[in-house]
Design an enzyme around this catalytic site. Structure first.
Site, short mmCIF file in Angstrom:
data_model
loop_
_atom_site.label_atom_id
_atom_site.label_comp_id
_atom_site.label_asym_id
_atom_site.label_seq_id
_atom_site.Cartn_x
_atom_site.Cartn_y
_atom_site.Cartn_z
N GLU A 34 -11.82 -12.19 -10.94
CA GLU A 34 -11.94 -10.86 -10.34
C GLU A 34 -13.43 -10.53 -10.18
O GLU A 34 -14.19 -10.66 -11.12
CB GLU A 34 -11.25 -9.80 -11.19
CG GLU A 34 -11.44 -8.36 -10.72
CD GLU A 34 -11.08 -8.13 -9.25
OE1 GLU A 34 -9.94 -8.40 -8.87
OE2 GLU A 34 -11.97 -7.70 -8.46
N CYS A 42 -5.05 -0.78 -4.78
CA CYS A 42 -4.02 0.22 -5.09
C CYS A 42 -4.42 1.04 -6.31
O CYS A 42 -4.37 2.27 -6.30
CB CYS A 42 -2.68 -0.48 -5.32
SG CYS A 42 -1.35 0.67 -5.69
N HIS A 441 25.48 17.08 -4.55
CA HIS A 441 25.02 18.35 -3.98
C HIS A 441 24.21 19.13 -5.02
O HIS A 441 24.62 19.16 -6.19
CB HIS A 441 26.22 19.20 -3.55
CG HIS A 441 25.82 20.57 -3.10
ND1 HIS A 441 25.27 20.80 -1.86
CD2 HIS A 441 25.85 21.76 -3.75
CE1 HIS A 441 25.00 22.10 -1.76
NE2 HIS A 441 25.33 22.71 -2.89
C1 LIG Z 1 -6.41 4.95 0.81
C2 LIG Z 1 -5.28 3.96 0.64
C3 LIG Z 1 -4.06 4.41 0.22
C4 LIG Z 1 -3.01 3.51 0.06
N1 LIG Z 1 -1.80 3.98 -0.34
C5 LIG Z 1 -0.77 3.12 -0.46
C6 LIG Z 1 0.50 3.58 -0.88
O1 LIG Z 1 0.70 4.77 -1.13
N2 LIG Z 1 1.50 2.68 -1.02
C7 LIG Z 1 1.31 1.35 -0.75
O2 LIG Z 1 2.25 0.57 -0.89
N3 LIG Z 1 0.12 0.89 -0.36
C8 LIG Z 1 -0.92 1.74 -0.21
N4 LIG Z 1 -2.14 1.26 0.17
C9 LIG Z 1 -2.29 -0.18 0.42
C10 LIG Z 1 -2.42 -0.95 -0.90
O3 LIG Z 1 -3.46 -0.39 -1.67
C11 LIG Z 1 -2.70 -2.41 -0.62
O4 LIG Z 1 -1.74 -2.88 0.29
C12 LIG Z 1 -2.61 -3.23 -1.88
O5 LIG Z 1 -3.53 -2.80 -2.84
C13 LIG Z 1 -2.91 -4.69 -1.52
O6 LIG Z 1 -2.94 -5.43 -2.67
P1 LIG Z 1 -3.46 -6.92 -2.68
O7 LIG Z 1 -2.73 -7.53 -3.81
O8 LIG Z 1 -3.33 -7.56 -1.37
O9 LIG Z 1 -5.03 -6.85 -2.95
P2 LIG Z 1 -6.01 -5.78 -3.56
O10 LIG Z 1 -5.30 -4.75 -4.32
O11 LIG Z 1 -6.91 -5.33 -2.48
O12 LIG Z 1 -6.83 -6.64 -4.62
C14 LIG Z 1 -7.64 -7.71 -4.26
C15 LIG Z 1 -8.59 -7.99 -5.42
O13 LIG Z 1 -9.30 -9.21 -5.14
C16 LIG Z 1 -10.65 -9.05 -5.55
N5 LIG Z 1 -11.45 -10.02 -4.77
C17 LIG Z 1 -11.64 -10.02 -3.43
N6 LIG Z 1 -12.37 -11.09 -3.08
C18 LIG Z 1 -12.65 -11.77 -4.21
C19 LIG Z 1 -13.37 -12.94 -4.49
N7 LIG Z 1 -13.93 -13.68 -3.52
N8 LIG Z 1 -13.50 -13.33 -5.78
C20 LIG Z 1 -12.92 -12.61 -6.79
N9 LIG Z 1 -12.21 -11.50 -6.57
C21 LIG Z 1 -12.07 -11.08 -5.30
C22 LIG Z 1 -10.96 -7.60 -5.22
O14 LIG Z 1 -12.06 -7.13 -5.97
C23 LIG Z 1 -9.65 -6.92 -5.61
O15 LIG Z 1 -9.67 -6.50 -6.95
C24 LIG Z 1 -3.21 2.13 0.33
C25 LIG Z 1 -4.46 1.67 0.74
C26 LIG Z 1 -5.49 2.57 0.90
C27 LIG Z 1 -6.82 2.06 1.36
#
Ligand SMILES: Cc1cc2nc3c(=O)[nH]c(=O)nc-3n(C[C@H](O)[C@H](O)[C@H](O)COP(=O)(O)OP(=O)(O)OC[C@H]3O[C@@H](n4cnc5c(N)ncnc54)[C@H](O)[C@@H]3O)c2cc1C
Length: 460
Positions: A34, A42, A441
């Site tokens: 990480e 999220c 209901h």
């Molecule tokens: C404002 C906002 C509100 C949202 N609300 C919702 C909601 O209500 N419900 C919902 O379902 N979704 C919501 N989403 C979408 C949701 O947050 C994402 O779809 C979800 O977090 C994606 O998860 P992920 O596992 O793909 O990666 P992420 O949660 O983005 O995690 C990826 C991780 O990888 C790490 N990383 C990246 N590159 C590297 C690297 N090269 N080396 C080491 N670590 C790295 C990052 O630091 C991060 O910690 C929202 C998004 C936003 C922006």
């Protein structure tokens, strides 16, 4: 010299930690990397803090409406922005620490902090160390797109990440982007007390939804005093004194707007540009999303991509479902597939929009015969009792198979109620199963059978 593992996971978003748990639990020696905040988008800058903020916005709105319910609040109602921020920081913090402690205490799992980069199809570099494995899982997520708009380099703008640091009330927040992220922030800041303008390039808000849904959302937001500018082309910025001048060529006046803060909410891009994917030969599409098959395997054997970075979903539940699919195939001899899942998501404005399956427009494009049922929330007694009658619910059904093809519930409880429809869709049962079910209901769900009893042909 490299350190060998049975599996390497890059990123601790919504798929990585759970996958680490399953693989390590199966006796594999696992590394998880990480670079920033445990829990990813999220937990830190997405769902959790924003829904916590939406709850603050709902509380202040209900306080302002207290008199409608016969409740007297002596004195004014306003939001203490520092306390509002402290609340979402605390709730996110518990989750972030929970993920970190879980991984750090996990048997067979080593946590690395730093930027991971491919050195070859089986080697990852992180902080001067080299890790090797025949199984590598990419869960790197995405970040806000920063478009190339004239003058953007002359102003300080906000994204969903920097919004997490806002502990003050922007006088006038201008939001570029009238979709899910922009509208949630827009409504909450309007309720906190900011002037809010949403500038959208498309001819309507949430343009992937049906027109009746977009129109109802617009009515709800404008009803709270949010200004909405559609068809905004050639958006640009300049400074005028302490304020920011936003220029646009809109179909609706005015063409220039003064504001104090700008939030960019025009979409997301995958964190794949700094991962060294070329050194592993991993294929991406033209937007940088990693290409995967139905089991989330990349084109390189032994490398998978899960979550937002594969472009097959943009939600926490799609990322978590990716973990379930990969774990089922690798560990359980259970051939789960991405194509098994039904699109489902919510937009957390108030009232929320819960969505499942196809829109009416998508159903029309398939050319099949369909039936549609629709009911305004004014005809849902629970909504009337709660004083929350905005919106409507609708469902579209295949006229031949009688299976539900899609639904939209824009109304109080819509994010929860949609699941009774979603589960029947997964069961591939005919709509008559819910039509004949006895619901409790007074609930919003109790009107779903009634709505299904009043289906009419979907207009072409
Ligand atoms: C404002 C906002 C509100 C949202 N609300 C919702 C909601 O209500 N419900 C919902 O379902 N979704 C919501 N989403 C979408 C949701 O947050 C994402 O779809 C979800 O977090 C994606 O998860 P992920 O596992 O793909 O990666 P992420 O949660 O983005 O995690 C990826 C991780 O990888 C790490 N990383 C990246 N590159 C590297 C690297 N090269 N080396 C080491 N670590 C790295 C990052 O630091 C991060 O910690 C929202 C998004 C936003 C922006």
């Amino acid at each position: 010299m490299n350190t060998r593992f049975d599996a390497i996971i890059i990123g601790t978003g919504q798929a990585g930690p759970s996958l680490a748990g399953r693989l390590a639990g199966a006796g594999m020696k696992v590394a998880i990397v990480e670079r920033k905040l445990f829990g990813g988008t999220c937990v830190n800058t997405g769902c959790i803090p924003t829904k916590t903020m939406v709850a603050s916005a709902y509380a202040v709105q209900m306080a302002r409406r207290a008199a409608d319910f016969g409740v007297v609040i002596d004195g004014g109602v306003h939001v203490d922005m520092a306390r509002m921020k402290a609340r979402h920081d605390a709730i996110s913090g518990v989750s972030r620490k929970g993920v970190a402690h879980w991984l750090e205490g996990m048997k067979n799992c080593t946590v690395y902090r730093g930027q991971a980069r491919f050195e070859s199809p089986w080697e990852i570099g992180v902080g001067g160390e080299s890790l090797a494995s025949d199984r590598i899982f990419i869960n790197v997520g995405g970040r806000a797109v920063v478009p190339s708009m004239p003058g953007l380099d002359q102003i300080q703008f906000l994204t969903n990440s920097s919004m997490m640091g806002v502990d003050f009330l922007p006088k006038h927040l201008l939001i570029v982007g009238g979709s899910y992220v922009g509208l949630e922030f827009g409504q909450m800041f309007r309720r906190f007390g900011s002037e809010v303008t949403v500038v959208e390039m498309a001819p309507r808000l949430t343009h992937r939804e049906d027109e009746d849904v977009s129109d109802a959302i617009r009515e709800i937001l404008e009803g709270e005093g949010i200004r909405i500018r559609l068809n905004a082309k050639c958006i640009g910025f300049s400074r005028r004194g302490g304020e920011i001048l936003t220029h646009m060529d809109c179909s609706e006046t005015p063409k220039e707007i003064d504001c104090t803060h700008v939030l960019l909410a025009v979409g997301r891009r995958p964190n794949t540009d700094d991962l060294g994917l070329d050194r592993a030969g991993i294929e991406v599409d033209e937007r940088g999303y990693i290409l995967v098959d139905d089991e989330l395997r990349t084109n390189v054997p032994g490398i998978w991509a899960l979550g937002d970075c594969n472009g097959r979903g943009a939600f926490t539940h799609t990322s978590y479902n990716d973990f379930e699919i990969v774990a089922a195939n690798l560990l359980d001899h259970d051939p789960r597939r991405v194509s098994d899942r039904i699109a489902a998501y919510a937009l957390y404005i108030d009232p929320p929009l819960g969505r499942a399956g196809m829109t009416d427009a998508e159903v029309r494009r398939t050319g099949r015969k369909a039936l549609v049922g629709k009911r305004p929330m004014t005809k849902v007694s629970r909504a009337v009792e709660k004083g929350e009658t905005q919106g409507f619910m609708k469902v579209v059904v295949d006229a031949e198979t009688l299976q539900i093809l899609g639904a939209a519930i824009l109304g109080t409880g819509g994010d929860e109620v949609i699941h009774s429809i979603l589960d029947v869709m997964y069961a591939k049962a005919p709509y008559t199963v819910i039509e004949r079910a006895m619901h409790i209901h007074p609930t919003v769900s109790e009107l779903i059978p009634t709505m299904l009893g009043e289906l009419k042909p979907l207009a072409p």
